[in-house]
Enzyme design. Structure first.
Site, PDB file in Angstrom:
ATOM      1  N   THR A   1       7.693 -12.063 -36.253  1.00 60.21           N
ATOM      2  CA  THR A   1       6.887 -10.932 -36.716  1.00 60.21           C
ATOM      3  C   THR A   1       7.744  -9.700 -36.982  1.00 60.21           C
ATOM      4  OG1 THR A   1       4.987 -11.755 -35.469  1.00 60.21           O
ATOM      5  CG2 THR A   1       4.934  -9.453 -36.161  1.00 60.21           C
ATOM      6  N   VAL A   2       8.637  -9.384 -36.039  1.00 57.41           N
ATOM      7  CA  VAL A   2       9.461  -8.179 -36.183  1.00 57.41           C
ATOM      8  C   VAL A   2      10.523  -8.370 -37.249  1.00 57.41           C
ATOM      9  CG1 VAL A   2      11.022  -6.582 -35.004  1.00 57.41           C
ATOM     10  CG2 VAL A   2       9.019  -7.487 -33.802  1.00 57.41           C
TER      11      VAL A   2
ATOM     12  N   GLY B   1       8.369  -0.267 -28.296  1.00 57.40           N
ATOM     13  CA  GLY B   1       8.173  -0.499 -29.728  1.00 57.40           C
ATOM     14  C   GLY B   1       8.634   0.650 -30.599  1.00 57.40           C
TER      15      GLY B   1
ATOM     16  N   GLY C   1      -4.135 -12.333 -30.241  1.00 52.88           N
ATOM     17  CA  GLY C   1      -2.691 -12.306 -30.426  1.00 52.88           C
ATOM     18  C   GLY C   1      -1.983 -11.264 -29.589  1.00 52.88           C
TER      19      GLY C   1
ATOM     20  N   GLU D   1       0.457 -14.012 -25.001  1.00 54.31           N
ATOM     21  CA  GLU D   1       1.000 -15.322 -25.323  1.00 54.31           C
ATOM     22  C   GLU D   1       0.157 -16.423 -24.691  1.00 54.31           C
ATOM     23  OE1 GLU D   1       3.510 -15.724 -27.320  1.00 54.31           O
ATOM     24  OE2 GLU D   1       4.139 -13.625 -27.493  1.00 54.31           O
TER      25      GLU D   1
ATOM     26  N   ASP E   1       7.997  -8.355 -18.044  1.00 50.57           N
ATOM     27  CA  ASP E   1       8.357  -7.669 -19.280  1.00 50.57           C
ATOM     28  C   ASP E   1       8.575  -6.176 -19.020  1.00 50.57           C
ATOM     29  OD1 ASP E   1       8.348  -7.392 -22.377  1.00 50.57           O
ATOM     30  OD2 ASP E   1       6.776  -6.016 -21.726  1.00 50.57           O
TER      31      ASP E   1
ATOM     32  N   LYS F   1      12.185  -3.660 -19.247  1.00 52.04           N
ATOM     33  CA  LYS F   1      12.222  -2.373 -19.939  1.00 52.04           C
ATOM     34  C   LYS F   1      12.563  -1.243 -18.975  1.00 52.04           C
ATOM     35  CE  LYS F   1       8.785  -4.032 -23.258  1.00 52.04           C
ATOM     36  NZ  LYS F   1       7.363  -3.974 -23.669  1.00 52.04           N
TER      37      LYS F   1
ATOM     38  N   GLY G   1       4.111  -4.948 -32.113  1.00 50.94           N
ATOM     39  CA  GLY G   1       3.679  -5.163 -33.493  1.00 50.94           C
ATOM     40  C   GLY G   1       4.860  -5.122 -34.439  1.00 50.94           C
TER      41      GLY G   1
END
Length: 436
Positions: free
Chosen positions: A14-15, A136, A189, A192, A203, A207, A304
């Site tokens: 996607t990215v 993001g 979406g 996962e 996650d 970060k 996204g």
């Protein structure tokens, strides 16, 4: 004419697809800002036959990301494969070996190997950009690394995982359970098929490790982070939080204390009117507390394709301009080895939910165990029926305790004693109350 900057993109998910698309669609505007054209000359992905909606005519295709990193037709390597090992690590390390700048969104790779990558990059005299690795499209990396260079940071707190924030928001607003909300998030979406990495807090921990290094000039220490996920949360806890004037969020918090650096990821209650508490849905938000600027809040889309691609392209433009900044803000040799503050020394208020068995003396025993650890209770709330001591029920009663400030070690000792006494059913729910 200025020579174009030739970009190789490893990973066309996607990215990666968004990066290729935006670089082509906005080529003139980006060239004007960068001072030179930026063109994608090579890509790498496992499935060459997949339709990604991209025009890749004239673009070299490499099945091996490390081969892409070695290609003479690539000036900058963009790694968007993901994962701390394997192809992603080989791609980044090969690029640096061949003296090619790197842009990556890979928080797991940097949390585990960021210091060694920073050392190698300095020896090769090439920059490594990773704005997209945290929050993001929100420019928190550049803010910490460059924008706050004249500040001493004392705390960084943030909503670092959009999946968890979406689930908590839906549970609160729609009064539905965790399992149902997670299922909806997967269908949309946002989560996962195996959501453990997100809902387990891992996650956010990766970060947070990067933010800690940038904030305090230390080596990354992901293993030093206390991690809890959100799977224990119930609609009842969210309703009680609202009644008490709080909202519940999964937070990543890093703080410099007298005992060392405290890093933690867990559910927390925040005053409803605080900036972070008002952030809903898949949005990420980070608050940085510093001595000169005060409190700075950054919020925006944390995931996204386009949002993350925006951060990736910002790093590519910096490279095109010749900007070169140490990976973690200071030379790797000057990164301090972090002194960990034990979680047991954490101080603050707590929300505790107990399922108390309906029997004489249960409440008094619980209060006694708290008093033994010098824990003062700000309030006690019981939900459900009134106890009947003549004919006790086998069904437990929900009892919520709100403590004044205490430390984690004392609270855990009290809860261990309460469980051993046999007056409660199940595991206590503990949610820390975070300061504004």
């Amino acid at each position: 004419m200025t020579e174009p900057l030739k970009v190789g993109v490893a990973g066309l998910g996607t990215v990666g697809a968004s990066v290729v698309r935006v670089l082509k669609q906005k080529a003139d505007a980006i060239a004007a800002r960068a001072g030179r054209p930026i063109v994608v000359t090579a890509v790498s992905a496992r499935d060459r036959g997949r339709n990604r909606g991209l025009d890749l005519d004239g673009v070299a295709w490499h099945m091996d990301p490390a081969q892409l990193a070695r290609s003479k037709d690539v000036d900058v390597v963009v790694e968007l494969i993901g994962g701390a090992e394997g192809a992603a690590r080989a791609c980044v390390e090969t690029a640096i070996e061949f003296k090619r700048p790197v842009v990556t969104a890979n928080k797991a790779l940097l949390a585990r190997h960021g210091v060694s990558i920073a050392r190698s990059a300095e020896e090769a005299d090439v920059p490594v950009g990773f704005e997209a690795a945290v929050a993001g499209g929100v420019p928190v990396i550049k803010t910490l690394r460059e924008g706050l260079a004249g500040n001493d940071v004392t705390r960084v707190i943030g909503i670092l995982n959009g999946t968890c924030n979406y689930i908590l928001t839906r549970m609160e607003h729609d009064r539905i359970g965790f399992a149902e909300c997670l299922s909806d998030a997967q269908k949309l979406g946002y989560a996962e098929a195996d959501p453990t990495f997100d809902v387990g807090g891992f996650d956010a921990a990766h970060k947070l490790a990067l933010l800690t290094s940038l904030a305090f000039g230390t080596e990354t220490d992901v293993d030093g982070i206390y991690v809890e996920g959100i799977t224990s949360i119930t609609p009842f806890d969210l309703e009680m939080a609202e009644e008490l004037g709080y909202r519940v969020k999964l937070l990543g918090v890093t703080t410099r204390t007298s005992g060392g650096i405290e890093q933690r990821v867990h559910l927390a209650m925040l005053p409803r009117d605080s900036a972070i508490a008002r952030v809903d849905g898949v949005t990420n938000a980070v608050e940085i507390d510093a001595d000169v600027v005060g409190a700075l809040v950054l919020a925006g889309p944390g995931a996204g394709g386009d949002a993350t691609a925006s951060a990736v392209i910002a790093d590519i433009v910096d490279i095109a301009r010749g900007v070169k900044t140490p990976v973690f803000g200071v030379p790797a040799a000057k990164l301090a080895h972090p002194k960990r503050a034990p979680m047991g020394t954490h101080e603050g208020g707590y929300y505790i939910r107990l399922s108390v068995l309906d029997r004489p003396g249960a409440a008094a025993a619980i209060a006694t165990r708290m008093a033994e650890q010098r824990i003062s209770l700000r309030s006690i709330v019981q939900r459900g029926r009134e106890p009947n001591f003549d004919r006790p029920s086998v069904e437990p009663v929900a009892v919520v305790l709100i403590t004044y400030a205490t430390n984690e070690a004392a609270l855990r000792a009290a809860l261990d004693a309460i469980e051993a006494d046999g007056h409660i059913d199940g595991v206590p729910q503990v949610i820390r109350i975070e300061k504004r």
